[in-house]
Design a protein around this motif. Structure first.
Motif, PDB file in Angstrom:
ATOM      1  N   VAL A   1      32.703  33.947  51.855  1.00 26.71           N
ATOM      2  CA  VAL A   1      32.684  35.278  52.358  1.00 26.71           C
ATOM      3  C   VAL A   1      34.059  35.803  52.810  1.00 26.71           C
ATOM      4  CG1 VAL A   1      30.154  35.746  52.468  1.00 26.71           C
ATOM      5  CG2 VAL A   1      31.537  34.674  54.388  1.00 26.71           C
ATOM      6  N   PRO A   2      34.388  36.882  52.961  1.00 25.91           N
ATOM      7  CA  PRO A   2      35.966  37.401  53.392  1.00 25.91           C
ATOM      8  C   PRO A   2      35.869  36.918  54.724  1.00 25.91           C
ATOM      9  CG  PRO A   2      35.001  39.024  52.045  1.00 25.91           C
ATOM     10  CD  PRO A   2      33.747  38.043  52.096  1.00 25.91           C
ATOM     11  N   LEU A   3      34.773  37.006  55.434  1.00 24.92           N
ATOM     12  CA  LEU A   3      34.724  36.652  56.915  1.00 24.92           C
ATOM     13  C   LEU A   3      35.304  35.411  57.149  1.00 24.92           C
ATOM     14  CD1 LEU A   3      34.361  37.636  59.852  1.00 24.92           C
ATOM     15  CD2 LEU A   3      31.966  36.914  59.541  1.00 24.92           C
ATOM     16  N   GLU A   4      34.708  34.473  56.428  1.00 28.03           N
ATOM     17  CA  GLU A   4      34.970  33.042  56.485  1.00 28.03           C
ATOM     18  C   GLU A   4      36.293  32.889  56.121  1.00 28.03           C
ATOM     19  OE1 GLU A   4      33.700  28.581  55.500  1.00 28.03           O
ATOM     20  OE2 GLU A   4      32.298  30.119  54.719  1.00 28.03           O
ATOM     21  N   ALA A   5      36.998  33.330  55.147  1.00 25.09           N
ATOM     22  CA  ALA A   5      38.291  33.236  55.124  1.00 25.09           C
ATOM     23  C   ALA A   5      39.254  33.667  56.063  1.00 25.09           C
ATOM     24  CB  ALA A   5      38.574  33.959  53.562  1.00 25.09           C
ATOM     25  N   ASP A   6      38.903  34.798  56.479  1.00 25.36           N
ATOM     26  CA  ASP A   6      39.633  35.210  57.865  1.00 25.36           C
ATOM     27  C   ASP A   6      39.671  34.206  59.118  1.00 25.36           C
ATOM     28  OD1 ASP A   6      41.123  37.495  59.307  1.00 25.36           O
ATOM     29  OD2 ASP A   6      39.348  37.305  60.423  1.00 25.36           O
ATOM     30  N   LEU A   7      38.500  33.769  59.277  1.00 26.46           N
ATOM     31  CA  LEU A   7      38.065  32.547  60.265  1.00 26.46           C
ATOM     32  C   LEU A   7      39.178  31.709  59.994  1.00 26.46           C
ATOM     33  CD1 LEU A   7      34.923  31.862  61.728  1.00 26.46           C
ATOM     34  CD2 LEU A   7      36.317  30.117  61.231  1.00 26.46           C
ATOM     35  N   ARG A   8      39.188  31.098  58.755  1.00 29.45           N
ATOM     36  CA  ARG A   8      40.014  30.025  58.282  1.00 29.45           C
ATOM     37  C   ARG A   8      41.517  30.274  58.708  1.00 29.45           C
ATOM     38  NH1 ARG A   8      37.564  27.730  52.606  1.00 29.45           N
ATOM     39  NH2 ARG A   8      35.451  27.328  53.216  1.00 29.45           N
ATOM     40  N   ALA A   9      41.754  31.309  58.242  1.00 29.47           N
ATOM     41  CA  ALA A   9      43.288  31.807  58.231  1.00 29.47           C
ATOM     42  C   ALA A   9      43.601  31.619  59.614  1.00 29.47           C
ATOM     43  CB  ALA A   9      43.424  33.121  57.666  1.00 29.47           C
ATOM     44  N   ARG A  10      42.704  32.427  60.723  1.00 35.13           N
ATOM     45  CA  ARG A  10      43.175  32.639  61.965  1.00 35.13           C
ATOM     46  C   ARG A  10      42.958  31.329  62.785  1.00 35.13           C
ATOM     47  NH1 ARG A  10      45.983  35.945  64.239  1.00 35.13           N
ATOM     48  NH2 ARG A  10      44.746  35.925  66.211  1.00 35.13           N
ATOM     49  N   SER A  11      42.081  30.468  62.279  1.00 33.20           N
ATOM     50  CA  SER A  11      41.989  29.015  62.876  1.00 33.20           C
ATOM     51  C   SER A  11      43.415  28.344  62.567  1.00 33.20           C
ATOM     52  CB  SER A  11      40.909  28.156  62.507  1.00 33.20           C
ATOM     53  OG  SER A  11      39.696  28.898  62.702  1.00 33.20           O
ATOM     54  N   LYS A  12      43.828  28.379  61.395  1.00 33.08           N
ATOM     55  CA  LYS A  12      44.908  27.755  61.159  1.00 33.08           C
ATOM     56  C   LYS A  12      46.234  28.251  61.899  1.00 33.08           C
ATOM     57  CE  LYS A  12      47.742  26.456  57.111  1.00 33.08           C
ATOM     58  NZ  LYS A  12      47.816  26.419  55.533  1.00 33.08           N
ATOM     59  N   THR A  13      46.352  29.695  61.957  1.00 35.05           N
ATOM     60  CA  THR A  13      47.729  30.299  62.860  1.00 35.05           C
ATOM     61  C   THR A  13      47.484  29.904  64.093  1.00 35.05           C
ATOM     62  OG1 THR A  13      47.373  32.124  61.194  1.00 35.05           O
ATOM     63  CG2 THR A  13      48.322  32.395  63.273  1.00 35.05           C
ATOM     64  N   LEU A  14      46.313  29.793  65.037  1.00 36.63           N
ATOM     65  CA  LEU A  14      45.994  29.468  66.248  1.00 36.63           C
ATOM     66  C   LEU A  14      46.006  27.947  66.492  1.00 36.63           C
ATOM     67  CD1 LEU A  14      43.623  32.288  67.216  1.00 36.63           C
ATOM     68  CD2 LEU A  14      45.961  32.222  67.535  1.00 36.63           C
ATOM     69  N   ARG A  15      46.071  27.199  65.555  1.00 39.16           N
ATOM     70  CA  ARG A  15      46.000  25.694  65.372  1.00 39.16           C
ATOM     71  C   ARG A  15      44.715  25.481  66.122  1.00 39.16           C
ATOM     72  NH1 ARG A  15      51.456  26.859  66.935  1.00 39.16           N
ATOM     73  NH2 ARG A  15      51.358  26.314  68.996  1.00 39.16           N
ATOM     74  N   LEU A  16      43.700  25.827  65.784  1.00 35.11           N
ATOM     75  CA  LEU A  16      42.215  25.437  66.040  1.00 35.11           C
ATOM     76  C   LEU A  16      41.736  24.577  65.099  1.00 35.11           C
ATOM     77  CD1 LEU A  16      40.991  28.433  68.086  1.00 35.11           C
ATOM     78  CD2 LEU A  16      41.966  26.188  68.973  1.00 35.11           C
ATOM     79  N   LYS A  17      41.465  23.390  64.854  1.00 29.82           N
ATOM     80  CA  LYS A  17      40.954  22.440  64.012  1.00 29.82           C
ATOM     81  C   LYS A  17      39.477  22.157  64.156  1.00 29.82           C
ATOM     82  CE  LYS A  17      41.615  17.973  61.922  1.00 29.82           C
ATOM     83  NZ  LYS A  17      42.411  16.859  61.950  1.00 29.82           N
TER      84      LYS A  17
END
Length: 727
Positions: free
Chosen positions: A354-370
């Motif tokens: 879903v688009p929300l999970e895609a945004d969550l993954r992208a934001r996690s990557k940007t913020l360096r949260l694994k």
């Protein structure tokens, strides 16, 4: 006896889900049989996702199916590296062979069911019992996992066939097996020459031999309910594969099974080396000698039990005896860290979601949260832009009830520092939470704002809840939601006449006012709301404290403490004066519970509104003749509750209370003791010790102990010998 004529075009591999021995045997069997189609137990409508089971996907993972538009209705099909189904998928991909799922489609499975993890229960317990094992895990580990081979499948199928003659087949199993046969028929009809079927051992007898006519199976499947379904791959964890998690086909030792499958040689030695590493990380003195002796003991136990190799039970006993010195607490640590483990799988970014999970993954990557399965603390410095963004991101997820991060300190929101600590741990069920939250928006920020606004309109929402939403909106930096919440707070506060509700709401609001600037948030719009709440609290305080019984007074005392703390930290003289004056106006009334009067006198004394002498006089009057002893004890509890340091420094107050206690009659003392014990028991140990010394007049009580010189000399001689010293 019916003679079953096998179809030489079909080879059925009856496996145990998540068994490393079965996984090896499946790979060996596939190499020998060399099929052109591999059918695998799993939802047949997930076939489009088979191609994603590539090298970039790292188990443990799971197929997730959820009802489109109703994500709370979901089902999981987990896979680990040591799952035979996963190895079949990998073999097919490596050899360019078509792989398909052959079980009931998810749209049938979810039609009348809620969230579930799909696998049948374990039918092998009866076979284990027949072999003299009281533990199915240990039996399977002994018979299959420690001595695997492709030849074992025929024997397993034969055993299952005998077992099925004594165990009735339930309706769900009948539906599933009818569908599997239909898929197998179609596969053969489409021209497949060699078909391998990888399924649970329980189903193997239903698929071997002649399939018979399709009509009976069609009748079984006719009329099954359906629901529109979406499917994807999601990360999974070893702990969620464990039977302790409630998973129907769970295993007790996923970490051990992973090791069995991945360690190609010196399995026991490598495992016990891992154990030693975990214990060393806990600063325990574990040497290579411990590992060597543990390996020897495990091998010896296996030989005594006529086992070809040491299994988990032998390794566990060796670990307990040699490395843990019989300490079950350390053994439990090994079980959690290694035997179960917390490995978290990964799925490729191209996996449909879903688009929300895609945004969550992208934001996690940007913020360096694994995303990781193990708990990890994250310390944020809110003077750094990236840490501010991390904090806002985690607060937004919290609003969406995706609790990837939780405050490591329950009072994290009330600290006025630039530091914030979070405990991060990703759990597989968050995948469903993300899908559920997707109905609020396509990005984390938009979804969190929409969720806040939706909560505002919930029926019977309290003022305290609204203040909590206001605080959450500020911490998450949701300006779109903030204005809506603020308007709702003003409306509800104006209509709510319950002073206790207003008092419950004020501390959080004041906290936001005081520390909002730490995160660079503009909170000036909240000042008027806070002032309005305080005015109404002060106006209604006299009525609110009238005639309260003891339980209600205890609850109200908590409100008093929190409001007092909130008002005094605002550094607003007008607000402080208004609040102190309101309390001073009720402490001389006879219709107020003594617990509250005592508390307000203490608060006024500590803030300097009344002198220490005046407070002592009020305590003296409260303990004088005219009130019941329990009422006097309540006054004392209100005055002293939360800290007894005042008695250490004010000997006059201590003398008053000491004299009153000593003069109590026997029955009055018995009635009063529980409340006094609760009051003084809440003091710090140092405060209690200082009060005790003060009651004794500041003198330490010395105790004398008779000594035995002969025994002392003997003990000193032993110590000297150990230290190599002369005496």
């Amino acid at each position: 006896m019916t003679i079953v004529i096998p179809d030489l075009r079909v080879r059925v591999f009856g496996i145990r889900h998540h068994g490393p021995g079965s996984a090896r045997s499946v790979r060996q069997g596939l190499e020998e049989f060399s099929p052109d189609v591999v059918l695998i137990e799993g939802p047949s409508d997930a076939d489009p996702l088979v191609m994603l089971a590539s090298e970039s996907m790292e188990p443990p993972i799971a197929l997730l199916a959820y009802a489109t538009g109703e994500p709370s209705k979901a089902a999981f099909w987990p896979f680990a590296v040591f799952s035979p189904e996963w190895q079949a998928l990998q073999w097919a991909a490596k050899n360019g062979v078509q792989a398909r799922f052959c079980d009931l489609p998810a749209f049938n499975v979810l039609a009348d069911q809620g969230i579930r993890t799909v696998r049948e229960g374990d039918p092998l317990s009866e076979l284990a019992a027949a072999a003299g094992f009281d533990d199915t895990e240990r039996w399977w580990d002994s018979v299959i996992e420690s001595s695997s081979g492709a030849d074992s499948f025929d024997a397993i199928t034969e055993a299952m066939e005998a077992l099925r003659e004594t165990v009735p087949i339930d309706e769900e199993t009948a539906h599933r097996e009818a569908y599997m046969r239909q898929v197998l028929r179609k596969t053969l009809k489409d021209g497949a020459e060699r078909v391998a079927v990888v399924c649970g051992a329980w189903h193997a007898p239903a698929l071997v031999g002649a399939l018979g006519p399709a009509a009976p199976d069609a009748r079984i499947l006719k009329g099954m309910s359906k629901v529109k379904t979406s499917l994807t791959w999601v990360p999974w964890t070893h702990s969620r594969l464990a039977s302790a998690s409630g998973y129907g086909a769970g295993i007790t030792s996923p970490g051990w099974y992973h090791h069995l499958f991945t360690a190609n040689d010196k399995t026991i030695t490598r495992w016990l080396t891992k154990v030693a590493r975990v214990l060393r990380d806990e600063d325990l003195p574990i040497s290579s000698a411990h590992v060597i002796e543990a390996v020897r003991l495990a091998d010896t136990l296996a030989a005594l039990r006529s086992r070809p190799l040491a299994g988990l039970s032998e390794v566990t006993e060796a670990t307990r005896s040699v490395m843990c010195d019989g300490n079950d607490v350390l053994l439990d640590l090994i079980t959690r860290r290694l035997v179960v483990g917390e490995a978290l799988g990964t799925v490729p970014e191209e996996t449909p979601t879903v688009p929300l999970e895609a945004d969550l993954r992208a934001r996690s990557k940007t913020l360096r949260l694994k995303q990781q399965a193990g708990a990890k603390n994250l310390d944020l410095d809110l003077r750094r832009d990236i840490d501010v963004e991390r904090s806002q991101f985690l607060h937004r997820l919290g609003i969406l009830e995706i609790d990837w991060g939780t405050p490591a300190d329950s009072e994290v929101r009330s600290t006025g520092t630039f530091r914030e600590t979070w405990a991060l741990q990703w759990k597989p069920e968050f995948s469903v939470s993300v899908i559920e939250a997707s109905l609020w928006g396509t990005t984390v920020a938009a979804a969190a704002a929409s969720r806040v606004v939706s909560k505002i309109n919930e029926p019977d929402i309290t003022l305290a809840s609204l203040i909590g939403l206001l605080e959450s909106s500020l911490l998450a930096n949701l300006p779109a939601a903030l204005s809506a919440v603020l308007e709702s707070v003003k409306t509800v506060a104006a209509l709510d006449h319950d002073v206790s509700h207003l008092m419950a709401a004020l501390p959080a609001l004041t906290r936001t006012l005081r520390y909002g600037d730490v995160r660079g948030t503009d909170v000036t719009a909240l000042i008027d709301v806070a002032d309005s709440l305080l005015i109404r609290i002060c106006t209604g305080l006299a009525v609110a404290v009238t005639g309260l019984d003891d339980p209600s007074a205890e609850e109200f005392r908590d409100h008093l403490d929190k409001v007092h703390s909130a008002v005094m930290v605002r550094d607003d003289r007008d607000a402080s004066a208004r609040w102190l004056q309101a309390m001073a106006g009720v402490i001389d009334r006879d219709d107020v519970n003594g617990l509250l009067v005592g508390r307000m006198v203490r608060l006024l004394r500590d803030s300097g509104s009344i002198t220490e002498t005046a407070a002592a006089q009020r305590l003296s009057r409260a303990l004088s003749v005219g009130s019941a002893p329990t009422a006097k004890a309540g006054w004392v509890d209100g005055f002293l509750g939360g800290g007894g340091l005042v008695l250490v420094h004010d000997r006059a107050l201590l003398t008053l209370i000491d004299t009153w206690v000593r003069q109590l009659r026997e029955q009055d003392f018995i009635d009063t003791l529980p409340l006094l014990r609760r009051t003084f028991g809440a003091f710090e140990a140092g405060e209690r010790r200082a009060i005790g010394q003060a009651v004794r007049g500041g003198r330490r009580v010395e105790t004398t102990v008779e000594t035995d010189a002969r025994r002392g000399r003997a003990a000193m001689a032993v110590v000297a010998e150990i230290l190599g010293a002369r005496v």
